[in-house]
Scaffold this active site. Structure first.
Site, mmCIF file in Angstrom:
data_model
loop_
_atom_site.group_PDB
_atom_site.id
_atom_site.type_symbol
_atom_site.label_atom_id
_atom_site.label_comp_id
_atom_site.label_asym_id
_atom_site.label_seq_id
_atom_site.Cartn_x
_atom_site.Cartn_y
_atom_site.Cartn_z
ATOM 1 N N LYS A 255 -46.515 31.987 -34.255
ATOM 2 C CA LYS A 255 -45.902 32.666 -33.250
ATOM 3 C C LYS A 255 -44.345 32.617 -33.297
ATOM 4 O O LYS A 255 -43.963 33.806 -34.120
ATOM 5 C CB LYS A 255 -46.044 31.596 -31.909
ATOM 6 C CG LYS A 255 -47.495 32.038 -31.765
ATOM 7 C CD LYS A 255 -48.130 31.061 -30.741
ATOM 8 C CE LYS A 255 -49.524 31.303 -30.534
ATOM 9 N NZ LYS A 255 -50.527 30.184 -30.085
ATOM 10 N N HIS B 92 -45.532 27.129 -28.080
ATOM 11 C CA HIS B 92 -44.779 27.904 -27.238
ATOM 12 C C HIS B 92 -43.347 27.349 -27.042
ATOM 13 O O HIS B 92 -42.532 27.890 -26.237
ATOM 14 C CB HIS B 92 -45.275 28.499 -25.915
ATOM 15 C CG HIS B 92 -46.631 29.202 -26.335
ATOM 16 N ND1 HIS B 92 -46.771 30.421 -26.565
ATOM 17 C CD2 HIS B 92 -47.946 28.828 -26.196
ATOM 18 C CE1 HIS B 92 -48.162 31.006 -27.145
ATOM 19 N NE2 HIS B 92 -48.868 29.770 -26.620
ATOM 20 N N SER C 67 -49.498 28.189 -22.300
ATOM 21 C CA SER C 67 -49.676 29.425 -22.975
ATOM 22 C C SER C 67 -49.990 30.796 -21.860
ATOM 23 O O SER C 67 -49.679 31.987 -22.457
ATOM 24 C CB SER C 67 -50.887 29.351 -24.109
ATOM 25 O OG SER C 67 -52.080 29.110 -23.401
HETATM 26 C C1 LIG Z 1 -51.791 29.701 -30.337
HETATM 27 C C2 LIG Z 1 -52.100 28.375 -29.792
HETATM 28 C C3 LIG Z 1 -52.658 27.499 -30.843
HETATM 29 C C4 LIG Z 1 -53.369 27.887 -31.990
HETATM 30 O O1 LIG Z 1 -52.731 28.519 -32.934
HETATM 31 P P1 LIG Z 1 -53.117 29.368 -34.210
HETATM 32 O O2 LIG Z 1 -52.134 29.115 -35.501
HETATM 33 O O3 LIG Z 1 -52.916 30.631 -33.692
HETATM 34 O O4 LIG Z 1 -54.564 28.828 -34.641
HETATM 35 C C5 LIG Z 1 -52.796 26.195 -30.369
HETATM 36 N N1 LIG Z 1 -52.156 25.910 -29.213
HETATM 37 C C6 LIG Z 1 -51.499 26.554 -28.475
HETATM 38 C C7 LIG Z 1 -50.744 26.245 -27.161
HETATM 39 C C8 LIG Z 1 -51.424 27.978 -28.750
HETATM 40 O O5 LIG Z 1 -50.813 28.879 -27.987
#
Ligand SMILES: *Cc1c(COP(=O)(O)O)cnc(C)c1O
Length: 403
Positions: A250, A219, A191
């Site tokens: 996302k 991602h 990330s």
């Molecule tokens: C954003 C993210 C999460 C958490 O997800 P949310 O739905 O925002 O709580 C978990 N793992 C990774 C790699 C992330 O980038």
């Protein structure tokens, strides 16, 4: 408040923070939680009353505000209202939840799927439900905080291997008792760095050492693979990951988290994971929006093509300007500044020129690795990306990051 706490370590910690924040705020270097006033077409946002190109979005395919997805959310409100009746196991499961889970399972080429109220909660509950005392978890050093927290909460022996270093992972696996239960866990796309986990080697190591494999696809969904279904498609390794975790916040413009896996594993989580049993389900609108989004990804393959072209243009442009973008191959593009204050100053220069980027500093990344964490999406126009590159390049020259 009349009562004053004595000068204990908590008081001092808060004080030190307050001083740092005061310094940043008074020097126009504070970029935490900046409110976006409006989302505009073409990956633009209004911030501080100004229209800026958005280079900090996780909406990789530009699905925020997609008409079909918005319509699905509105229809779900009309049908179910805005909330559920409480936790899933009592009265909180709606048909839209089951539909969403079927859609996810099919999109992820898995037998079944389960959803939770956030990606963070998903990692916490899944790792700690699966693993316990006496078991071993092996986690990449750059894994997301929610994975780290899940590992710690599980009470299992916690081993961290050097970032994407499969030799180190194998050494750690060998050092664990051969009869202990083992789980290897990693982000698919990291990330903060945008690089991709070496899945083929990881799969082979898990087989060799009888370890379970869990991958966080926050991602990679909508980003990796020819049709955007994620990392198994990217490496043509379908069915090799035991637990595919992802978020609905996302690429999928909603909120929530999920796991796709075999029917047995999902049934187990449905009956044993505490975030499922003791916390309410997604609101109907968010479940319906997520459900529709997976379909839009498959129906509109041009979005992923655009994303790939834009990613190539953005990374290539930054490299040509002389920036260090580490090993990124995806839409997450680190623009290394090294020192925290340089990353803040770069952010200020870019935002003053209407390019919305955000800094990432320690402890989110290692000391001396402060950066802009820029992203590019399918919704950017190539001429806009060119302008953003000009702005970032000028800022880098002004601050002495590039020549
Ligand atoms: C954003 C993210 C999460 C958490 O997800 P949310 O739905 O925002 O709580 C978990 N793992 C990774 C790699 C992330 O980038």
């Amino acid at each position: 408040m009349d009562f004053q706490h004595t000068n204990d370590s908590v008081t001092r910690r808060i004080q030190a923070f307050t001083e740092r924040l005061t310094y940043l705020r008074s020097n126009d270097l504070y970029y935490y939680n900046q409110p976006v006033q409006e989302i505009l077409p073409g990956m633009k946002v209004r911030v501080n009353g100004r229209e800026m190109g958005m280079y900090a979005s996780y909406s990789y395919l530009g699905l925020v505000n997609h008409p079909r997805i918005n319509a699905a959310a509105k229809a779900a409100v009309d049908k179910f209202g805005t909330g559920t009746h409480g936790v899933r196991t009592l009265a909180g499961t709606l048909t839209i939840h089951s539909e969403l889970e079927e859609t996810i399972a099919s999109f992820k080429h898995s037998e079944a799927a389960i959803t939770y109220s956030s990606g963070y909660a998903t990692n916490l509950t899944v790792v700690s439900t699966l693993m316990g005392r006496g078991d071993y978890v092996f986690s990449d050093k750059l894994n997301h905080a929610s994975i780290v927290d899940g590992c710690l909460m599980s009470g299992a022996e916690f081993r961290r291997f050097k970032h994407n270093d499969m030799e180190h992972l194998e050494t750690l696996l060998k050092n664990a008792p051969s009869d202990a239960a083992k789980l290897v866990i990693a982000d698919s796309v990291f990330s903060m760095d945008g690089d991709i986990i070496d899945l083929p080697t990881m799969v082979a190591l898990c087989k060799k050492h009888n370890a379970w494999l869990m991958i966080d696809e926050a991602h990679s969904v909508g980003v990796l693979g020819k049709t955007g279904t994620g990392i198994e498609e990217h490496f043509d390794l379908y069915g090799q990951i035991d637990i595919k975790m992802g978020t609905l916040s996302k690429t999928i413009p909603s909120v929530g988290g999920y796991v796709a896996a075999s029917r047995e594993i999902i049934d187990y989580f449905r009956h044993a994971s505490r975030a499922y049993i003791f916390s309410a389900a997604l609101p109907p609108a968010q479940a319906a929006a997520a459900n529709e989004s997976f379909k839009v990804i498959l129906d509109e393959p041009w979005r992923l093509e655009r994303l790939n072209e834009n990613t190539k243009q953005f990374i290539g442009g930054l490299k040509a300007l002389g920036f260090d973008t580490l090993f990124t191959e995806t839409a997450i593009v680190p623009v290394l500044c090294r020192e925290d204050d340089l990353a803040f100053a770069m952010t200020r220069e870019c935002q003053h020129n209407d390019v919305f980027v955000l800094p990432v500093v320690s402890p989110a990344v290692g000391e001396g690795l402060a950066r802009l964490r820029a992203t590019v999406t399918a919704a950017h126009d190539p001429s806009e990306i060119e302008r953003a590159l000009d702005v970032i390049g000028e800022a880098g020259k002004k601050l002495g990051i590039v020549k």
